[in-house]
Design an enzyme around this catalytic site. Structure first.
Site, short mmCIF file in Angstrom:
data_model
loop_
_atom_site.label_atom_id
_atom_site.label_comp_id
_atom_site.label_asym_id
_atom_site.label_seq_id
_atom_site.Cartn_x
_atom_site.Cartn_y
_atom_site.Cartn_z
N GLN A 145 0.83 -1.21 0.00
CA GLN A 145 0.00 0.00 0.00
C GLN A 145 0.86 1.26 0.00
OE1 GLN A 145 -3.52 0.26 -0.02
NE2 GLN A 145 -2.95 2.37 -0.43
N ARG A 305 -1.60 1.39 -7.11
CA ARG A 305 -1.26 0.04 -6.65
C ARG A 305 -0.71 -0.77 -7.83
NH1 ARG A 305 -3.65 -1.94 -2.02
NH2 ARG A 305 -2.12 -3.60 -2.32
N1 CP Z 1 -6.15 -1.07 0.00
C1 CP Z 1 -6.27 -2.40 -0.18
O1 CP Z 1 -5.37 -3.19 0.13
O2 CP Z 1 -7.45 -2.77 -0.74
P1 CP Z 1 -8.00 -4.26 -0.88
O3 CP Z 1 -8.33 -4.74 0.51
O4 CP Z 1 -9.22 -4.12 -1.74
O5 CP Z 1 -6.95 -5.11 -1.51
#
Ligand code: CP
Ligand code: NVA
Length: 321
Positions: A145, A305
């Site tokens: 992240q 991402r």
């Molecule tokens: N921010 C994130 O990791 O989103 P997800 O849980 O959708 O993968």
């Protein structure tokens, strides 16, 4: 911007990425440069397929939209393939050891992405595997992240060093990785949690020396009005993380006053941006006007991402001759 060639990040080939601190500060900045570069390539329609024939196994013990899809699409764009595996699809779900799973997967695939609860499980997997293991979120940290977050902050604000980031909310996995990242890049990070929801002592210990080297200033406060003063970036996350569903009601009470509202946004710098790793709950940790307002960059952050993790995959899984 410096030129990156495959040789520049060859030394990362075969490494694990369980924590942001598995990278050196200079590796982190190299990876971010590569991510900017890969984003440009993708936007211009240029095909770049250095991972042809490579396969990534993706094990999920918790739900995911962004992590799953961005890794899967990312490796496909790089010429490889991904296998999406829920724990119950595997014998791991019936008690096969994590070590045996690692040995077997190491003979089939070129890398493993795992999202699970206990960080120690990811460490055991990485220790037994002979291929790179990537942490797609544990209860302790969420390093992928922060790669995307820093890419986004660079796009909006330029250099990370010296920027003021205020994080409001729970002292959770995302803030633990933000602390690692801030310490590695020399940012000013103010963490603001209710009493009893502070980041773990372990993380404060891990960042002490790094922060001294980079000049990062990382502090904890409990008053949101103090935390957001003059910030370049306001960041929040859910009050109840995956696995804490039963505490939801109690947390909503304990986190009263910690919602990122237009009033709090107005106390930050005029050109401050609002960030959230998503998924978000409007009306709880963030007001609708803020997350859907002009200062919010949450979807750019989500898009990044893809680009950031493509850089990670190229560096860890690529082979350069
Ligand atoms: N921010 C994130 O990791 O989103 P997800 O849980 O959708 O993968
Ligand atoms: N802290 C959140 C992050 C989700 C991406 C959780 O662990 O649920």
């Amino acid at each position: 911007m410096k030129m990156t060639t495959p040789n520049t990040y060859q030394h990362l080939q075969g490494k694990d990425f369980l924590n942001l601190t598995d990278l050196t500060p200079s590796d982190l900045s190299l990876l971010l440069e590569l991510a900017h570069d890969l984003k440009k390539k993708q936007k211009s329609g240029e095909l770049y397929t250095p991972l042809k024939g490579k396969t990534l196994a993706m094990i999920f013990d918790k739900p995911s939209t962004r992590t799953r899809i961005s890794f899967e699409v990312g490796i496909i764009q790089l010429g490889g393939a991904a296998l999406h595996l829920q724990r119950d699809d595997l014998q791991l779900g019936r008690g096969e050891s994590v070590e045996d799973t690692a040995h077997v997967l190491s003979r089939y695939v070129d890398g493993i992405l795992i999202r699970t609860f206990h960080h120690e499980l990811v460490e055991s997997l990485a220790q037994a595997a002979t291929i790179p293991v990537i942490n797609g979120l544990t209860d302790l940290v969420h390093p992928c992240q922060i790669l995307a977050d820093f890419l986004t902050i660079q796009e909006k604000k330029g250099d990370l060093a010296g920027l003021k980031l205020a994080y409001l909310g729970d002292g959770n996995n995302v803030v633990h990785s933000l602390m690692h990242g801030a310490a590695m890049t020399g940012m000013e990070l103010t963490i603001c949690t209710p009493q009893g929801y502070e980041p773990l002592a372990q993380i404060w210990e891990e960042i002490g020396e790094l922060a001294e080297q980079t000049g990062a200033e990382i502090q904890l406060v409990h008053d949101p009005y103090i935390a957001v003063q003059g910030a370049d970036v306001l960041y929040t996350d859910v009050w109840a993380s995956m696995g804490q569903e039963e505490e939801k009601q109690k947390r909503q009470k304990d986190f009263e006053g910690f919602q990122v509202t237009p009033t709090l946004m107005a106390l930050a710098k005029e050109d401050a941006i609002f960030m959230h790793c998503l998924p978000a709950y409007r009306g709880l940790e963030v007001a609708t006007e803020v997350i859907d307002g002009s200062q919010s960059v949450v979807f750019q952050q989500a898009e990044n991402r893809l680009h950031a993790q493509k850089a990670l995959l190229v560096a860890l899984l690529g082979k350069y001759r």
